[in-house]
Design a protein around this motif. Structure first.
Motif: not given
Length: 254
Positions: A164-169, A145-152, A157-160
């Motif tokens: 799959r917000r707990n999926l580690l990369v 989710v952080q990578s999706l946030l970083d890429s816009g 709100e969607e990230a929260a």
């Protein structure tokens, strides 16, 4: 800023299994020089093993620094080497017991050098600095989710609520590579540093955390209140908190 010889760092910690988990895979370390939170994964026993190995390696570093075995110029490198050493030990355990393959852990750790805090981070536990009423996250979550946030590609709100917000990369996990982020943060008297597993930040906002750090000067009370707030919020995961305060040293102390 005060001279580094005039500063001291004191820390407290608390960890809780949370409201839904029957066991606690988190582990914390609070030493004279090293502070850390590790969040294990890979099943009940195996997650506990992985996080325990992580804090064992960090405790060994703590002891080495205390014994004067780590030169000042080598502290950052020594902290950075923790990730590889934890991975080596986890791989060795998995080689002896195939049931442990796939276990892993996050690490967020700080090393005190008297003037700054050196950090190493991998996973989705976090380090924050609270200074003069302002909280700042010092680490970057290694999550999908952080990578999706970083890429816009998603909004905050969607990230929260992302499924799959707990999926580690990135994490330290058997059978794969592991690379931690290194950072350094110069300290000031009055600073508060918070390390926590994602069990806290999944329930409490940064604003809520900052409010507790601002309102409760006593570190034990602040840590207890943060844990209690997460439990009141349902605490679906294990919750661990380490809180460190930077202050002027007492010149009359031994």
């Amino acid at each position: 800023m005060a001279n580094s010889s005039e500063l001291r760092l004191t820390a407290v910690s608390r960890t809780h299994a949370g409201c839904l988990r029957a066991y606690n895979q988190d582990a914390v370390h609070v030493g004279d020089y090293v502070l850390a939170v590790a969040d294990g994964m890979g099943g009940h026993a195996h997650g506990e093993v992985a996080s325990s190995v992580a804090v064992t390696v960090l405790a060994e570093l703590d002891a080495a620094v205390a014994a004067g075995e780590v030169a000042e110029i080598d502290k950052s490198a020594a902290l950075g080497s923790v990730v590889g050493e934890v991975l080596r030990r986890l791989d060795a355990l998995a080689a002896r017991d195939s049931g442990m393959h796939g276990m892993g852990t996050t690490i967020t750790a700080l090393l005190w050098d008297g003037a700054s805090l050196l950090g190493v981070h991998i996973g989705d536990s976090r380090a924050y600095r609270w200074r003069a009423g302002v909280i700042e996250q010092l680490t970057q979550d290694h999550t999908l989710v952080q990578s999706l946030l970083d890429s816009g590609r998603v909004t905050e709100e969607e990230a929260a609520v992302h499924p799959r917000r707990n999926l580690l990369v990135r994490a330290i996990q058997t059978g794969g590579p592991a690379e931690g982020d290194l950072f350094a943060d110069p300290v000031q008297p009055g600073d508060r540093y918070l390390l926590c597993s994602d069990g806290l930040t999944a329930v409490l906002t940064d604003e809520t955390i900052a409010g507790v750090l601002a309102d409760l000067a006593d570190p034990d009370a602040a840590v207890d209140h943060l844990i209690d707030l997460s439990l009141r919020g349902g605490a679906p995961d294990n919750v661990s908190v380490v809180l460190a305060d930077v202050s002027l040293a007492d010149p009359t102390a031994d």
